[in-house]
Design a protein around this motif. Structure first.
Motif, PDB file in Angstrom:
ATOM      1  N   GLY A   1      -8.560   8.566  -4.618  1.00  0.00           N
ATOM      2  CA  GLY A   1      -8.134   7.915  -3.388  1.00  0.00           C
ATOM      3  C   GLY A   1      -6.621   7.733  -3.343  1.00  0.00           C
ATOM      4  O   GLY A   1      -5.898   8.147  -4.253  1.00  0.00           O
TER       5      GLY A   1
ATOM      6  N   ASP B   1     -12.211  -4.437   5.242  1.00  0.00           N
ATOM      7  CA  ASP B   1     -12.053  -5.379   4.120  1.00  0.00           C
ATOM      8  C   ASP B   1     -13.059  -6.527   4.122  1.00  0.00           C
ATOM      9  O   ASP B   1     -12.687  -7.695   3.978  1.00  0.00           O
TER      10      ASP B   1
ATOM     11  N   GLN C   1     -13.349   3.072   4.223  1.00  0.00           N
ATOM     12  CA  GLN C   1     -12.190   2.370   3.670  1.00  0.00           C
ATOM     13  C   GLN C   1     -12.073   2.589   2.163  1.00  0.00           C
ATOM     14  O   GLN C   1     -11.006   2.949   1.649  1.00  0.00           O
ATOM     15  N   TYR C   2     -13.183   2.383   1.445  1.00  0.00           N
ATOM     16  CA  TYR C   2     -13.101   2.500  -0.009  1.00  0.00           C
ATOM     17  C   TYR C   2     -13.134   3.939  -0.489  1.00  0.00           C
ATOM     18  O   TYR C   2     -12.610   4.245  -1.575  1.00  0.00           O
TER      19      TYR C   2
ATOM     20  N   SER D   1      -3.643   2.051  -9.109  1.00  0.00           N
ATOM     21  CA  SER D   1      -2.929   1.665  -7.893  1.00  0.00           C
ATOM     22  C   SER D   1      -1.559   1.085  -8.201  1.00  0.00           C
ATOM     23  O   SER D   1      -0.619   1.238  -7.414  1.00  0.00           O
TER      24      SER D   1
ATOM     25  N   LEU E   1      -5.992  -0.828   8.180  1.00  0.00           N
ATOM     26  CA  LEU E   1      -7.065  -0.317   7.325  1.00  0.00           C
ATOM     27  C   LEU E   1      -8.240   0.195   8.149  1.00  0.00           C
ATOM     28  O   LEU E   1      -8.493  -0.295   9.256  1.00  0.00           O
TER      29      LEU E   1
ATOM     30  N   LEU F   1      -4.987   1.207  -3.828  1.00  0.00           N
ATOM     31  CA  LEU F   1      -5.133  -0.065  -3.135  1.00  0.00           C
ATOM     32  C   LEU F   1      -3.786  -0.553  -2.612  1.00  0.00           C
ATOM     33  O   LEU F   1      -2.734  -0.133  -3.068  1.00  0.00           O
TER      34      LEU F   1
ATOM     35  N   ASN G   1      -7.644  11.173   4.526  1.00  0.00           N
ATOM     36  CA  ASN G   1      -7.055  10.695   3.269  1.00  0.00           C
ATOM     37  C   ASN G   1      -7.982  10.957   2.090  1.00  0.00           C
ATOM     38  O   ASN G   1      -7.531  11.350   1.006  1.00  0.00           O
TER      39      ASN G   1
ATOM     40  N   TRP H   1      -1.141   1.469   2.509  1.00  0.00           N
ATOM     41  CA  TRP H   1      -1.921   2.178   3.525  1.00  0.00           C
ATOM     42  C   TRP H   1      -1.124   2.314   4.824  1.00  0.00           C
ATOM     43  O   TRP H   1      -1.096   3.372   5.445  1.00  0.00           O
TER      44      TRP H   1
ATOM     45  N   GLN I   1      -9.353   4.617  -0.072  1.00  0.00           N
ATOM     46  CA  GLN I   1      -8.479   3.870  -0.976  1.00  0.00           C
ATOM     47  C   GLN I   1      -8.838   4.044  -2.451  1.00  0.00           C
ATOM     48  O   GLN I   1      -7.954   4.138  -3.303  1.00  0.00           O
TER      49      GLN I   1
ATOM     50  N   PRO J   1      -0.951  -4.014  -4.244  1.00  0.00           N
ATOM     51  CA  PRO J   1      -2.287  -3.688  -4.781  1.00  0.00           C
ATOM     52  C   PRO J   1      -2.935  -4.864  -5.504  1.00  0.00           C
ATOM     53  O   PRO J   1      -4.160  -4.967  -5.546  1.00  0.00           O
TER      54      PRO J   1
ATOM     55  N   GLN K   1      -5.158  -7.044  -3.131  1.00  0.00           N
ATOM     56  CA  GLN K   1      -6.430  -6.426  -2.747  1.00  0.00           C
ATOM     57  C   GLN K   1      -7.359  -6.273  -3.938  1.00  0.00           C
ATOM     58  O   GLN K   1      -8.575  -6.485  -3.824  1.00  0.00           O
TER      59      GLN K   1
END
Length: 442
Positions: free
Chosen positions: A333, A403, A356-357, A123, A349, A336, A325, A341, A360, A133, A136
């Motif tokens: 991905g 998150d 989400q994950y 990231s 997000l 982060l 995405n 994003w 990302q 990044p 996060q």
């Protein structure tokens, strides 16, 4: 509050913790140096005053529970966004470092944070703003550290400590609820806004104390509601009057937060729990729930200022963008970073833990992250931990908010779930102290 007086938490301590919470809630009315000093003094006071009663690891773990309501304010009394170092994070880091200097088994949970750090370097290579990044990734790594901390503490936990840590967690939620009520009172009586407070949509008032996400606030309270409910159902220590008082306080507070997430997750899981138990008490409470749910939903609907009760609030579109995405970056991905994003998609997000994950971190990063939960459920949660239910409540809520790892209370729930697992029982002396542990292998 008398329920805590008989469980080693005295009234003076409860008042001190409440004043600590209120100091941060009203920090805008105090000199910043005073708030910073107050945070340092509280930490030192607790560590030193409890040194004869608990070990250093126990004291730091208790502090994690206490710090949850104020964990979105930095140690310098600024927002988390400007400085991602809070007393909660600092305490977790100190606990982690302390464990690293002790003898422990290098299991899966020891390596997991390092694997995530290594993977997260990707990231930094694709992001111009390195702090984006970093924030996060740090949040995710600190969350993964909680699994390792819980596994280490599991070897030394005893009935005495399990009881007191559970009481501190419930106390933290109760004091958070009081903060919410004070927050509502200040606005309704004096028109003063403190903490995270907003009026959105068609006059929908939302508040969450010092938590920067209203859904986090409602979920935090919901975990306390389910824990206290299960304690009442399965133990004889709590009277019906005490149970009703605490549950009504939490229920009233969750309505004041005015976010559906926690309330809906609690109602769903409590229904499953009562069906699972199938005894007289559970059937009686289940009937009461069926009678009161229509009234509850009516209250929630009125508070939403005309917004449909089952409105997705754009969540479906956010998840659709996340899947797109992921489809374009399946393995790694998009990387982060909340800022990245927004730059790529022009939206917030995804409001879903899975999408989400996947978006990302990609498939590889998602497997690294979610494998921690797989081990948790296979090794610990399935052994009838009390904290099975609040973790499920949180994970259900995580399907509708972004998150969740930054919620702080999920980290504490992970630690509590592991140390309260009944698989690895230990021997105790007559006074409840630890005597001998069994080896833990993953």
């Amino acid at each position: 509050m008398r329920i805590f007086l008989q469980n080693r938490i005295n009234l003076l301590e409860m008042i001190t913790i409440l004043l600590y919470n209120l100091m941060f809630l009203f920090q805008g009315y105090f000199n910043k140096i005073l708030v910073i000093s107050g945070g340092m003094l509280f930490f030192l006071f607790f560590i030193l005053s409890k040194r004869k009663k608990y070990s250093i690891t126990e004291r730091l773990t208790i502090l994690l529970c206490i710090y949850i309501p104020t964990s979105f304010t930095s140690v310098l009394a600024t927002s988390y966004g400007s400085l991602p170092l809070t007393w909660f994070n600092l305490t977790l880091i100190m606990l982690y470092v302390l464990i690293l200097f002790r003898k422990f088994k290098k299991s899966f949970y020891f390596f997991s944070p390092f694997v995530m750090i290594f993977y997260g370097l990707y990231s930094f290579l694709i992001n111009e703003d390195l702090m984006d990044p970093f924030k996060q990734l740090m949040t995710i790594v600190l969350f993964l550290i909680s699994f390792f901390v819980g596994e280490y503490l599991r070897k030394f936990s005893n009935k005495r400590f399990l009881e007191i840590i559970n009481q501190y967690y419930i106390l933290s939620i109760i004091l958070y609820c009081i903060s919410i009520i004070i927050q509502a009172f200040m606005y309704n009586r004096f028109g003063i806004r403190v903490g995270y407070f907003d009026i959105i949509g068609n006059n929908r008032i939302v508040m969450a104390g010092l938590m920067n996400d209203y859904s986090f606030g409602s979920l935090f309270i919901a975990t306390g509601m389910i824990v206290y409910l299960i304690e009442y159902m399965e133990e004889k220590k709590i009277s019906t009057y005490k149970f009703l008082f605490i549950e009504i306080l939490m229920f009233f507070s969750i309505l004041k937060v005015n976010s559906r997430t926690g309330l809906f997750a609690f109602l769903i899981i409590s229904l499953f729990y009562f069906i699972y138990k199938r005894n007289f008490k559970s059937i009686l409470i289940l009937l009461c729930l069926f009678i009161t749910i229509p009234f509850i939903l009516n209250i929630v609907a009125k508070q939403r200022g005309g917004q449909a009760l089952l409105s997705t609030s754009g969540r479906i579109n956010l998840n659709k963008i996340a899947i797109e995405n992921f489809a374009n970056n399946i393995l790694l991905g998009v990387g982060l970073g909340v800022g990245r994003w927004r730059m790529l998609n022009g939206v917030v997000l995804p409001h879903n833990l899975i999408t989400q994950y996947l978006a990302q971190l990609g498939l590889i990063g998602s497997l690294i992250f979610h494998s921690n939960f797989v081990v948790l459920f296979i090794k610990y949660i399935r052994y009838k931990s009390l904290y099975l239910w609040p973790i499920i409540v949180t994970l259900i809520g995580a399907m509708a908010i972004p998150d969740i790892v930054s919620s702080r209370f999920l980290s504490v729930l992970v630690i509590l779930a592991i140390i309260s697992s009944k698989k690895f029982k230990v021997k105790y002396t007559k006074d409840g102290r630890y005597e001998k542990s069994r080896k833990i292998n993953v």
